[in-house]
Scaffold this active site. Structure first.
Site, PDB file in Angstrom:
ATOM      1  N   ARG A 120     -38.844 -39.141 -19.492  1.00  0.00           N
ATOM      2  CA  ARG A 120     -37.744 -38.282 -19.936  1.00  0.00           C
ATOM      3  C   ARG A 120     -37.658 -37.076 -19.016  1.00  0.00           C
ATOM      4  O   ARG A 120     -38.688 -36.488 -18.667  1.00  0.00           O
ATOM      5  CB  ARG A 120     -37.974 -37.720 -21.352  1.00  0.00           C
ATOM      6  N   ASN A 160     -47.349 -33.827 -12.980  1.00  0.00           N
ATOM      7  CA  ASN A 160     -46.772 -35.171 -13.072  1.00  0.00           C
ATOM      8  C   ASN A 160     -47.367 -36.041 -11.977  1.00  0.00           C
ATOM      9  O   ASN A 160     -47.763 -35.539 -10.923  1.00  0.00           O
ATOM     10  CB  ASN A 160     -45.249 -35.079 -12.877  1.00  0.00           C
ATOM     11  N   GLY A 163     -49.483 -46.626 -20.097  1.00  0.00           N
ATOM     12  CA  GLY A 163     -50.522 -45.613 -20.256  1.00  0.00           C
ATOM     13  C   GLY A 163     -51.797 -45.856 -19.476  1.00  0.00           C
ATOM     14  O   GLY A 163     -52.865 -45.395 -19.892  1.00  0.00           O
ATOM     15  N   SER A 164     -51.711 -46.521 -18.305  1.00  0.00           N
ATOM     16  CA  SER A 164     -52.962 -46.733 -17.546  1.00  0.00           C
ATOM     17  C   SER A 164     -53.496 -45.420 -16.986  1.00  0.00           C
ATOM     18  O   SER A 164     -54.711 -45.212 -16.920  1.00  0.00           O
ATOM     19  CB  SER A 164     -52.769 -47.763 -16.430  1.00  0.00           C
ATOM     20  N   ASN A 165     -52.616 -44.527 -16.566  1.00  0.00           N
ATOM     21  CA  ASN A 165     -53.098 -43.227 -16.067  1.00  0.00           C
ATOM     22  C   ASN A 165     -53.716 -42.416 -17.193  1.00  0.00           C
ATOM     23  O   ASN A 165     -54.766 -41.788 -17.019  1.00  0.00           O
ATOM     24  CB  ASN A 165     -51.956 -42.460 -15.395  1.00  0.00           C
ATOM     25  N   ASP A 216     -39.021 -34.445  -9.370  1.00  0.00           N
ATOM     26  CA  ASP A 216     -39.988 -34.944  -8.381  1.00  0.00           C
ATOM     27  C   ASP A 216     -40.074 -34.043  -7.143  1.00  0.00           C
ATOM     28  O   ASP A 216     -40.245 -34.537  -6.018  1.00  0.00           O
ATOM     29  CB  ASP A 216     -39.629 -36.385  -7.953  1.00  0.00           C
ATOM     30  N   HIS A 240     -46.273 -39.307  -9.569  1.00  0.00           N
ATOM     31  CA  HIS A 240     -45.077 -40.037  -9.142  1.00  0.00           C
ATOM     32  C   HIS A 240     -45.502 -41.132  -8.164  1.00  0.00           C
ATOM     33  O   HIS A 240     -46.316 -40.886  -7.271  1.00  0.00           O
ATOM     34  CB  HIS A 240     -44.089 -39.070  -8.477  1.00  0.00           C
ATOM     35  N   LEU A 247     -37.199 -33.319 -18.362  1.00  0.00           N
ATOM     36  CA  LEU A 247     -37.491 -32.134 -19.183  1.00  0.00           C
ATOM     37  C   LEU A 247     -36.587 -30.974 -18.766  1.00  0.00           C
ATOM     38  O   LEU A 247     -36.213 -30.851 -17.592  1.00  0.00           O
ATOM     39  CB  LEU A 247     -38.959 -31.739 -19.017  1.00  0.00           C
TER      40      LEU A 247
HETATM   41  C1  GAR Z   1     -46.978 -44.887 -12.865  1.00  0.00           C
HETATM   42  O1  GAR Z   1     -46.852 -45.677 -11.716  1.00  0.00           O
HETATM   43  C2  GAR Z   1     -46.417 -43.506 -12.626  1.00  0.00           C
HETATM   44  O2  GAR Z   1     -46.627 -43.037 -11.320  1.00  0.00           O
HETATM   45  C3  GAR Z   1     -44.947 -43.736 -12.876  1.00  0.00           C
HETATM   46  O3  GAR Z   1     -44.909 -44.592 -13.978  1.00  0.00           O
HETATM   47  C4  GAR Z   1     -46.076 -45.406 -13.986  1.00  0.00           C
HETATM   48  C5  GAR Z   1     -46.726 -45.262 -15.329  1.00  0.00           C
HETATM   49  O4  GAR Z   1     -47.805 -46.134 -15.455  1.00  0.00           O
HETATM   50  N1  GAR Z   1     -44.253 -42.513 -13.120  1.00  0.00           N
HETATM   51  C6  GAR Z   1     -42.995 -42.301 -12.795  1.00  0.00           C
HETATM   52  O5  GAR Z   1     -42.293 -43.140 -12.273  1.00  0.00           O
HETATM   53  C7  GAR Z   1     -42.485 -40.918 -13.148  1.00  0.00           C
HETATM   54  N2  GAR Z   1     -41.232 -40.696 -12.529  1.00  0.00           N
HETATM   55  P1  GAR Z   1     -48.857 -45.945 -16.620  1.00  0.00           P
HETATM   56  O6  GAR Z   1     -48.053 -45.843 -17.907  1.00  0.00           O
HETATM   57  O7  GAR Z   1     -49.683 -47.190 -16.583  1.00  0.00           O
HETATM   58  O8  GAR Z   1     -49.656 -44.699 -16.337  1.00  0.00           O
END
Ligand code: GAR
Length: 213
Positions: free
Chosen positions: A92, A108, A13-15, A146, A110, A94
């Site tokens: 997941r 999203n 969950g950093s984003n 994606d 990516h 969708l």
């Molecule tokens: C991030 O790097 C995001 O881009 C990626 O998962 C990570 C989540 O990090 N997303 C995907 O790969 C989606 N297909 P976070 O939980 O620290 O935000």
């Protein structure tokens, strides 16, 4: 009233945390209405709760079908009057039905410069191909994985010494700055999906959605 954002996560969950932190500034144009994880052990749930954001789990394992899982997601999002859904490490797939329900309101992030490296293990694949630039992309979500219209991209140089972990860390730092800007642009109406075109105007247009580290 500010538009309300629901953030879906599956892990760290950093984003999500970066968006929550940005939204603490009173001038930020969105309210974070809730954080929902499909995994009960997602670290991000604790982070969200510690920041006073309603945080809950809708565990996909408790539902017999994708549709029923998504019905519950929609119930939770509707209960909190969510206007936009932000996928932030939500792992997941969708259904078309869910994606259609949130058409133009679902984004999203990516970890690659799309359309390169859709899917998983993007950093490993970029390194083994020897590319010199790698990065991240924020896009509207469409049923094809994606593949939706691109809103923002951030690029980083690949270093000869990089491992998947060091490269991932530099890309993640860019993700964490870019995503809050995209959410602000969406909430303020400066980023709009028109058919399959992304229309960007105002402050967002001035390079804030492109990052070259
Ligand atoms: C991030 O790097 C995001 O881009 C990626 O998962 C990570 C989540 O990090 N997303 C995907 O790969 C989606 N297909 P976070 O939980 O620290 O935000």
């Amino acid at each position: 009233m500010k538009p309300r954002i629901g953030i879906l996560i599956s892990g760290r969950g950093s984003n999500m945390a970066a968006i929550v932190a940005a939204a603490q500034d009173p001038s930020y144009p969105a309210t974070i209405a809730c954080v929902i994880s499909n995994r009960p052990d997602a670290k991000g749930l604790e982070t969200a709760a510690a920041n006073g954001i309603p945080a809950l789990c809708v565990d996909h394992k408790h539902f017999p079908s994708r549709e029923e899982f998504e019905d519950e997601l929609n119930r939770q999002l509707d209960d909190r009057d969510v206007d936009f859904v932000v996928l932030a490490g939500f792992m997941r797939v969708l259904t078309e039905r869910f994606i259609g329900r949130w058409d133009g309101k679902l984004v999203n992030i990516h970890p690659s410069l799309l359309p390169s490296y859709r899917g998983l293990h993007t950093h490993e694949r970029a390194l083994s191909d020897g590319v010199k630039l790698h990065g991240c992309t924020v896009h509207f979500v469409v049923p094809e994985l994606d593949a939706g219209p691109i809103i923002a991209q951030g690029a980083v140089r690949v270093r000869p010494s990089d491992t998947p972990e060091t490269l991932a860390a530099r890309v993640l730092a860019v993700e964490n700055t870019l995503y809050p800007r995209v959410v602000a642009g969406l909430a303020s109406g400066h980023i709009v999906l028109a058919g399959d075109q992304v229309i960007i105007d105002g402050p967002a247009a001035e390079g804030a959605l492109i990052s070259l580290a």
